[in-house]
Each structure stands twice: as structure tokens, then as C-alpha cells.
Scaffold this motif. Structure first.
Motif, short mmCIF file in Angstrom:
data_model
loop_
_atom_site.label_atom_id
_atom_site.label_comp_id
_atom_site.label_asym_id
_atom_site.label_seq_id
_atom_site.Cartn_x
_atom_site.Cartn_y
_atom_site.Cartn_z
N SER A 140 -5.23 -7.92 11.34
CA SER A 140 -5.75 -7.50 10.03
C SER A 140 -5.66 -5.99 9.82
CB SER A 140 -7.22 -7.89 9.89
OG SER A 140 -7.39 -9.26 10.03
N TYR A 141 -5.15 -5.25 10.82
CA TYR A 141 -5.25 -3.78 10.76
C TYR A 141 -3.93 -3.10 11.12
CZ TYR A 141 -10.31 -4.47 11.05
OH TYR A 141 -11.61 -4.84 10.81
N GLY A 142 -3.87 -1.83 10.70
CA GLY A 142 -2.91 -0.93 11.32
C GLY A 142 -3.54 -0.52 12.64
N GLN A 175 4.79 -0.56 3.66
CA GLN A 175 3.53 -0.29 4.35
C GLN A 175 3.32 1.21 4.57
OE1 GLN A 175 1.27 -2.41 4.85
NE2 GLN A 175 2.26 -4.42 4.89
N THR A 178 1.45 2.31 6.78
CA THR A 178 1.51 2.43 8.25
C THR A 178 2.91 2.80 8.72
OG1 THR A 178 -0.28 0.85 8.52
CG2 THR A 178 1.27 1.03 10.36
N ARG A 229 -19.10 0.17 8.93
CA ARG A 229 -18.18 -0.30 7.91
C ARG A 229 -18.50 -1.74 7.52
NH1 ARG A 229 -13.46 -3.14 9.45
NH2 ARG A 229 -12.01 -3.43 7.73
N LEU A 238 0.82 -1.21 0.00
CA LEU A 238 0.00 0.00 0.00
C LEU A 238 0.86 1.27 0.00
CD1 LEU A 238 -2.77 1.34 0.22
CD2 LEU A 238 -2.70 0.94 2.70
N GLU A 290 1.61 -1.96 12.04
CA GLU A 290 0.86 -2.72 11.04
C GLU A 290 0.68 -4.17 11.49
OE1 GLU A 290 -0.78 -1.62 8.57
OE2 GLU A 290 -1.13 -3.31 7.25
N LYS A 291 -0.58 -4.57 11.57
CA LYS A 291 -0.97 -5.96 11.83
C LYS A 291 -0.23 -6.62 13.00
CE LYS A 291 -2.81 -6.51 7.23
NZ LYS A 291 -2.34 -5.71 6.17
N TYR A 342 -7.80 7.78 4.85
CA TYR A 342 -6.70 8.58 5.37
C TYR A 342 -6.78 9.97 4.72
CZ TYR A 342 -4.66 3.80 5.70
OH TYR A 342 -4.44 2.47 5.94
N ASP A 378 -13.12 -1.23 1.80
CA ASP A 378 -13.82 -0.84 3.02
C ASP A 378 -14.99 0.03 2.59
OD1 ASP A 378 -12.44 -2.07 5.08
OD2 ASP A 378 -10.94 -0.48 5.20
N VAL A 435 -7.15 0.98 12.03
CA VAL A 435 -7.32 1.92 10.92
C VAL A 435 -8.24 1.30 9.87
CG1 VAL A 435 -6.10 3.11 9.04
CG2 VAL A 435 -5.03 2.92 11.30
N VAL A 436 -9.23 2.06 9.45
CA VAL A 436 -10.05 1.63 8.32
C VAL A 436 -9.46 2.30 7.07
CG1 VAL A 436 -12.10 1.28 9.73
CG2 VAL A 436 -11.73 3.50 8.65
N GLY A 437 -9.92 1.92 5.92
CA GLY A 437 -9.25 2.39 4.70
C GLY A 437 -9.56 3.82 4.32
N LEU A 463 -9.51 3.22 0.47
CA LEU A 463 -9.46 1.81 0.07
C LEU A 463 -10.90 1.35 -0.15
CD1 LEU A 463 -6.78 0.51 2.62
CD2 LEU A 463 -6.47 1.72 0.46
C1 G1P Z 1 -4.64 -2.03 4.83
C2 G1P Z 1 -3.67 -1.27 5.75
C3 G1P Z 1 -4.09 -1.47 7.21
C4 G1P Z 1 -5.54 -1.02 7.39
C5 G1P Z 1 -6.46 -1.79 6.42
C6 G1P Z 1 -7.87 -1.28 6.47
O1 G1P Z 1 -4.46 -3.40 5.05
O2 G1P Z 1 -2.36 -1.73 5.54
O3 G1P Z 1 -3.25 -0.70 8.04
O4 G1P Z 1 -5.95 -1.24 8.73
O5 G1P Z 1 -5.98 -1.65 5.07
O6 G1P Z 1 -8.71 -2.02 5.65
P1 G1P Z 1 -5.04 -4.53 4.03
O7 G1P Z 1 -6.48 -4.72 4.41
O8 G1P Z 1 -4.89 -3.99 2.65
O9 G1P Z 1 -4.22 -5.75 4.29
#
Ligand code: G1P
Length: 295
Positions: free
Chosen positions: A170-172, A230, A232, A253, A111, A191-192, A208, A134, A204-206, A131
């Protein structure tokens, strides 16, 4: 004051979770009932006053370009058949005051790398990153809420929500102190992380809003989680230079990057869709009753 008028949509991901559907097309083109995910995200951006859409594309992502382009064939056909309502739907996909730009991400390196590919198009302006997998619902739309936060504090803003501790991988995940209601002053972001080392339960949701200084940091970071560059990690690095805020948005969401979230969104949106809501609802109820009778 600088307005946020540009949004970056990274859409070059491989979409492996939705194979085979995503073999030759972007996961962002998957429809929720009858509208592709990317269009929901673009509509959210438009509702926030954003006018320049920058898509970071990869191989097999041409459908997105076609989607936001004029389709003479479809329009001529609908016009000939007098289908004015459908014609309006097709024509409104890209309102005339909106511009779409495309830049290629030659390799799916993460990303952070995708956002860096948009640097020249973004220039020295604050910008949104959205993103599309989301799918966010809010009133006002979530990006509009975030722009209000940005306009007030003039700092980068990350959309966050409370996540279940076991989902941290699964998230930042952000660390920080609540400053005002729903506004967190960031002290770190990971990150994750594994649940036992996650700094909080705010993921974090997608969504920013980033200040252009992020590009310096994106150029400097090394591969991180999943060996990817990343976003993040660049945000963590940006914290050394300037304040970053997290905003616990008002809304809901659907994680359409997972099959389950995608199906939930499909059912929810179908139950509100004027064309199918009633019949689909009735079918769902009868399906549920017969499943319960068998149980
Ligand atoms: C990405 C970001 C992550 C964020 C997430 C939200 O991860 O790297 O920090 O929390 O989107 O959907 P991905 O879902 O692409 O692995």
C-alpha cells in the motif's frame, strides 16, 4: 535561502474506495466529525507557514473550490441569526493571507501526473505535496517538522513511518541508511512492493517536500505500479541527481483513504470534540458493554 511557501494538494483521484459517497464529490471533502479532510491538511500547511495552496482538481471536485471560497449566503444568514461563533468558523476556513489556486488534471493518470500538472504554478521553488486522505497529527504539526528538516539539509524530504511488513503493497517503501535520529539518507524507493522484496519497513506517508528538479523526472518517467505515473518513480530517478531524505516524523497518522482508518479517525476526533465528546463517549461505552454482555 528558499522558503517553502507552496503546497500541492492532488485531489483528482476517483475515490473508488468510498463509493457511492464519492460519486459526485471529492473524497477529500469527507468530514471527520464536522471538518472535511482537505481542511485538516490545509490547516497543517498553514501551521507550517505555507501561504499558497495549489489544488490539482478533476471532474466532480468543485465542492473543494466552494469550500475555500466566500459564501455570501451562509455568512448573511448566520449574521442575521446572530450566530457569531459559527460565522467565525466559516470565515476562518481561508485566512486572508492564504491564496488558493486550482489547476485541472484532465485524466486520473496517477500521483506523479497530478504533481506535474502543478508545475507552472509551482515554478522554480521547493514545494510541499500533501495527500489529504492521510490525516496526520503532530506537535509541532508534521509539515512544520518536515520544513525544519528541509531548512537544515536543503534536500527533498519524504515523510515516512514504520509499517507492518504485510502492508508494503500500500506504500512507497524507502531504502537507505539512518543518518541521524529519524533522518534517513535515501538510496532507493519502490512503489507498493510485495513484502518479500520491500527494501525496508519504512513507508511513505502522504507528505513530501520536493525540490523543483523533480519536474524534469516527472516528465521522463513511464507508467509504473498500477500502470500509473508514480511520484515514487520520479523520486527514484531524482536520486541520480541529488540527495533525498526520509524523515520518520513524530506524530500519529489516520489512513483516511481506507474505511477502517476513516472510522478510527472519526471515533478519535468525536471523543475530543467539545460538542459531542461526553455523550458520544458514554454511548460508546454502553454500546461496548452490551456487546460484551452478549458475547
Ligand atoms: C500514495 C503514494 C504512496 C504513498 C501513499 C501514502 O499511494 O503513491 O507511495 O505511500 O500515497 O498514503 P496511494 O495511497 O494514493 O495509493
Amino acid at each position: 535561502m528558499l522558503n517553502v511557501t507552496k503546497a500541492v494538494f492532488p485531489i483528482a483521484g476517483l475515490g473508488t474506495r468510498f463509493l457511492p459517497a464519492t460519486k459526485a464529490s471529492a473524497k477529500e471533502m469527507l468530514p471527520i466529525v464536522d471538518k472535511p479532510l482537505i481542511q485538516y491538511a490545509v490547516e497543517e500547511a498553514i501551521a507550517a507557514g505555507i501561504t499558497e495552496m495549489i489544488f490539482v482538481t478533476g471532474r466532480s471536485k468543485r465542492a473543494v473550490e466552494d469550500h475555500f471560497d466566500k459564501s455570501y449566503e451562509i455568512e448573511a444568514e448566520l449574521e442575521m441569526r446572530g450566530k457569531t461563533q459559527l460565522l467565525d468558523i466559516v470565515r476562518s476556513i481561508k485566512p486572508s493571507h492564504i491564496d488558493c489556486f486550482y489547476v485541472r488534471q484532465p485524466e486520473a493518470l496517477g500521483l506523479g501526473h497530478a504533481v506535474l500538472c502543478a508545475e507552472k504554478m509551482v515554478g522554480n521553488h521547493p514545494f510541499a505535496v500533501m495527500l489529504a486522505d492521510d490525516l496526520l497529527e503532530g506537535d509541532p504539526p508534521v509539515m512544520k517538522q518536515m520544513i525544519e528538516v528541509f531548512d537544515h539539509y536543503h534536500s527533498s524530504v519524504l515523510g515516512v513511518e514504520i509499517i507492518a511488513p504485510e502492508d508494503s503493497t500500500s506504500y512507497g517503501v524507502v531504502a537507505g541508511k539512518e543518518w541521524e535520529e529519524s533522518i534517513i539518507k535515501l538510496s532507493g524507493i519502490v512503489e507498493k512492493p510485495e513484502p518479500n522484496v520491500a527494501p525496508s519497513n519504512l513507508g511513505v506517508v502522504g507528505r513530501y517536500i520536493l525540490k523543483p528538479r523533480i519536474f524534469e523526472h516527472l516528465r521522463r518517467i513511464k507508467p509504473g505500479a498500477g500502470s500509473e505515473l508514480q511520484l515514487t518513480d520520479a523520486i527514484q530517478s531524482l536520486l541520480a541527481d541529488e540527495q533525498v531524505l526520509a524523515y520518520n516524523y513524530r506524530g500519529r497518522r489516520f489512513d483516511c483513504g481506507s474505511k477502517l482508518g476513516y472510522l478510527k479517525a472519526t471515533v478519535e476526533f468525536a471523543l475530543r470534540h467539545p460538542e459531542v465528546a461526553q455523550e458520544f463517549g458514554a454511548w460508546l461505552e454502553s454500546r461496548w458493554s452490551s456487546a460484551q454482555a452478549k458475547a
